[in-house]
Design a protein around this motif. Sequence first.
Motif, PDB file in Angstrom:
ATOM      1  N   MET A  37      35.340  -8.514  27.777  1.00 45.21           N
ATOM      2  CA  MET A  37      34.382  -7.758  26.749  1.00 45.21           C
ATOM      3  C   MET A  37      33.723  -8.630  25.940  1.00 45.21           C
ATOM      4  SD  MET A  37      34.532  -5.105  28.474  1.00 45.21           S
ATOM      5  CE  MET A  37      33.014  -4.521  27.378  1.00 45.21           C
ATOM      6  N   GLU A  38      34.326  -9.774  25.363  1.00 46.61           N
ATOM      7  CA  GLU A  38      33.734 -10.755  24.327  1.00 46.61           C
ATOM      8  C   GLU A  38      32.826 -11.399  25.068  1.00 46.61           C
ATOM      9  OE1 GLU A  38      34.636 -14.353  21.488  1.00 46.61           O
ATOM     10  OE2 GLU A  38      36.629 -13.027  22.280  1.00 46.61           O
ATOM     11  N   TRP A  39      32.980 -11.911  26.357  1.00 50.31           N
ATOM     12  CA  TRP A  39      32.211 -12.774  26.933  1.00 50.31           C
ATOM     13  C   TRP A  39      31.018 -11.720  27.447  1.00 50.31           C
ATOM     14  CZ3 TRP A  39      31.224 -11.970  32.699  1.00 50.31           C
ATOM     15  CH2 TRP A  39      30.685 -13.042  33.220  1.00 50.31           C
ATOM     16  N   LEU A  40      31.190 -10.460  27.739  1.00 48.70           N
ATOM     17  CA  LEU A  40      29.869  -9.675  28.111  1.00 48.70           C
ATOM     18  C   LEU A  40      29.081  -9.436  27.070  1.00 48.70           C
ATOM     19  CD1 LEU A  40      31.535  -7.124  30.762  1.00 48.70           C
ATOM     20  CD2 LEU A  40      29.651  -8.699  31.190  1.00 48.70           C
ATOM     21  N   GLY A  41      29.785  -8.812  25.974  1.00 46.63           N
ATOM     22  CA  GLY A  41      29.092  -8.128  24.989  1.00 46.63           C
ATOM     23  C   GLY A  41      28.362  -9.212  23.887  1.00 46.63           C
ATOM     24  N   ASN A  42      29.042 -10.331  23.739  1.00 45.70           N
ATOM     25  CA  ASN A  42      28.415 -11.461  22.948  1.00 45.70           C
ATOM     26  C   ASN A  42      27.619 -12.328  23.410  1.00 45.70           C
ATOM     27  OD1 ASN A  42      29.762 -10.124  20.765  1.00 45.70           O
ATOM     28  ND2 ASN A  42      31.594 -11.425  20.753  1.00 45.70           N
ATOM     29  N   HIS A  43      27.706 -12.540  24.733  1.00 48.14           N
ATOM     30  CA  HIS A  43      27.122 -13.660  25.327  1.00 48.14           C
ATOM     31  C   HIS A  43      26.263 -13.384  26.740  1.00 48.14           C
ATOM     32  CE1 HIS A  43      29.376 -16.447  22.845  1.00 48.14           C
ATOM     33  NE2 HIS A  43      30.181 -15.825  22.914  1.00 48.14           N
ATOM     34  N   ILE A  44      26.866 -12.572  27.459  1.00 47.43           N
ATOM     35  CA  ILE A  44      26.172 -12.301  28.887  1.00 47.43           C
ATOM     36  C   ILE A  44      24.802 -11.389  28.781  1.00 47.43           C
ATOM     37  CG2 ILE A  44      26.528 -11.573  31.097  1.00 47.43           C
ATOM     38  CD1 ILE A  44      27.538 -14.555  30.611  1.00 47.43           C
ATOM     39  N   TRP A  45      25.461 -10.354  28.048  1.00 49.51           N
ATOM     40  CA  TRP A  45      24.400  -9.030  27.920  1.00 49.51           C
ATOM     41  C   TRP A  45      23.403  -9.646  27.149  1.00 49.51           C
ATOM     42  CZ3 TRP A  45      28.461  -4.592  27.520  1.00 49.51           C
ATOM     43  CH2 TRP A  45      28.928  -4.196  28.859  1.00 49.51           C
ATOM     44  N   PRO A  46      23.658 -10.295  26.014  1.00 49.16           N
ATOM     45  CA  PRO A  46      22.256 -10.826  24.970  1.00 49.16           C
ATOM     46  C   PRO A  46      21.345 -11.854  25.977  1.00 49.16           C
ATOM     47  CG  PRO A  46      24.498 -10.907  23.771  1.00 49.16           C
ATOM     48  CD  PRO A  46      24.784 -10.512  25.290  1.00 49.16           C
ATOM     49  N   ALA A  47      22.166 -12.689  26.778  1.00 47.24           N
ATOM     50  CA  ALA A  47      21.382 -13.844  27.602  1.00 47.24           C
ATOM     51  C   ALA A  47      20.555 -12.973  28.515  1.00 47.24           C
ATOM     52  CB  ALA A  47      22.233 -14.661  28.321  1.00 47.24           C
ATOM     53  N   GLU A  48      21.107 -11.947  29.208  1.00 43.37           N
ATOM     54  CA  GLU A  48      20.367 -11.196  30.146  1.00 43.37           C
ATOM     55  C   GLU A  48      19.184 -10.457  29.604  1.00 43.37           C
ATOM     56  OE1 GLU A  48      23.655 -10.120  33.739  1.00 43.37           O
ATOM     57  OE2 GLU A  48      23.604  -8.711  31.816  1.00 43.37           O
TER      58      GLU A  48
ATOM     59  N   SER B 174      31.563 -16.179  35.940  1.00 42.37           N
ATOM     60  CA  SER B 174      32.757 -15.755  35.704  1.00 42.37           C
ATOM     61  C   SER B 174      33.887 -16.452  36.578  1.00 42.37           C
ATOM     62  CB  SER B 174      32.954 -14.148  35.496  1.00 42.37           C
ATOM     63  OG  SER B 174      32.768 -13.756  37.081  1.00 42.37           O
ATOM     64  N   ASN B 175      33.329 -17.177  37.540  1.00 38.23           N
ATOM     65  CA  ASN B 175      34.265 -17.579  38.494  1.00 38.23           C
ATOM     66  C   ASN B 175      34.710 -19.146  38.445  1.00 38.23           C
ATOM     67  OD1 ASN B 175      35.417 -18.679  40.789  1.00 38.23           O
ATOM     68  ND2 ASN B 175      34.855 -17.007  42.206  1.00 38.23           N
ATOM     69  N   ASN B 176      33.884 -20.174  38.542  1.00 41.23           N
ATOM     70  CA  ASN B 176      32.545 -20.397  38.405  1.00 41.23           C
ATOM     71  C   ASN B 176      31.823 -20.981  39.719  1.00 41.23           C
ATOM     72  OD1 ASN B 176      33.407 -20.133  35.790  1.00 41.23           O
ATOM     73  ND2 ASN B 176      32.185 -21.569  34.936  1.00 41.23           N
ATOM     74  N   ARG B 177      32.677 -20.540  40.843  1.00 41.38           N
ATOM     75  CA  ARG B 177      32.250 -20.925  42.231  1.00 41.38           C
ATOM     76  C   ARG B 177      32.172 -19.842  43.136  1.00 41.38           C
ATOM     77  NH1 ARG B 177      35.265 -25.989  43.175  1.00 41.38           N
ATOM     78  NH2 ARG B 177      35.512 -25.286  45.420  1.00 41.38           N
ATOM     79  N   LEU B 178      31.050 -19.977  44.047  1.00 37.70           N
ATOM     80  CA  LEU B 178      31.059 -18.739  45.155  1.00 37.70           C
ATOM     81  C   LEU B 178      31.597 -19.360  46.340  1.00 37.70           C
ATOM     82  CD1 LEU B 178      27.297 -17.909  44.448  1.00 37.70           C
ATOM     83  CD2 LEU B 178      29.302 -17.108  43.382  1.00 37.70           C
TER      84      LEU B 178
END
Length: 445
Positions: free
Chosen positions: A90-101, A313-317
Amino acid sequence: MIHPEKIDTLLEARWIIPVEPAGAVLRNHAIAIDQGTIRAVMPGAEAHAQFAPDEHIVLGNHALIPGLVNLHAHAAMSLMRGIADDLPLMEWLGNHIWPAEARHVDSNFVFDGTRLACAEMLRGGITCFNDMYLFPEATVGAAVDAGMRASIGMIAIDLPTAYASDADDYLAKGLALRDEYGRHPLLSFCFAPHAPYTVSDRIFGSILTYAEQLDLPIHIHLHETTDEIRNSLKSHGVRPIERLHKLGLLGPNLIAVHMVHLNGEEIELMAQLGCTVANCPSSNLKLANGLAPVAALTSAGVNVGLGTDGAASNNRLDMFEEMRFTALLAKAQSGRANILPAWQVLQMATLNGANALGIGTLTGSLVAGKAADITAVDFSSLELAPCYDPVSHLVYAAGREHVSHVWVNGKMLLNDGELTTLDEQEILLRAEFWRERMATESKNY
């Protein structure tokens, strides 16, 4: 005199692992392909007598397997690979990923990111991916350009973005996209409500109605963290699975992603109602969310497929990594070395995923009548010698670096490690463009 039948391609290999029937290993066999479809799988000598191919490919020390099915991906997020690592979800999403998106994601971002993901996935033997992201029309364009098979998520979320103003707008745009591309031979569609904590009961009701009318899967993050469950109990008085069950969403069309925190009753409920779980072990491990109880799920009869999640989040497919982690973690969790034998894990990475997407009659195994979605794995490397059991090797020893050839719908998309439909240098240039743009505009990620 009987003349051999003209076909497009005849593939021969040391081993063919068709996945159906379960556990089968065919030695010195051939696959006859015509107009994108598997015509026959038979011993090589018989194939020589029966068919006259335009192209005859002999892979002397390879295993041919069904193309891998990535049951959960956010392909465009490959452009965020390495952003804000080593943080809880949730810190990763809320503070970084969602703002970047919010700052950067548009149709160009999604197109370039998906092309990058397609290139990586093809080089790792993945022929089909199930995607959940914004601007899905750009995902369609990138997948079609690459020649990959894709299940396009019609995303819904109760948050405005540059793509849509509200959940109804998301659904309307997704359905319009399906109307436009629903008959494309390489595309299928599913509903993709993001998660219980971002979607309202009203929108879940709309999705269920549409899904039943159109017979489409519903693809959702579920029981990913303890916070998700705690907040659901606080807001709705029940755990997320029970909430979805009361709303009528649990059933054969549900693809529940992650499913890390489950009790015995929930596992039995998933089995009784025919739900699928998309296990994403690498992402779960990296975000410290926990481990899905895969051994208990499969023992109960739940269909389990494998996904990579996004490269952010993985960081590999890398589906070979997901297979290995799935097998090893299940053994450690259960204390049983014989749980999840290699053939079963390979089935998770192929046919189980295809069945969950509603395309199991089209892909996921190497049998006559299905599309020629095929991955060739080269066993010539010293780290794969000797080979007593090729199925065991695929799960425990081989990696995506051993993938040599890939076909989708009979078209070769990877030839001896080289992409045939995508320009690697162009993709790298676009990835660098986005890295510079994102790094320049924000120091927070």
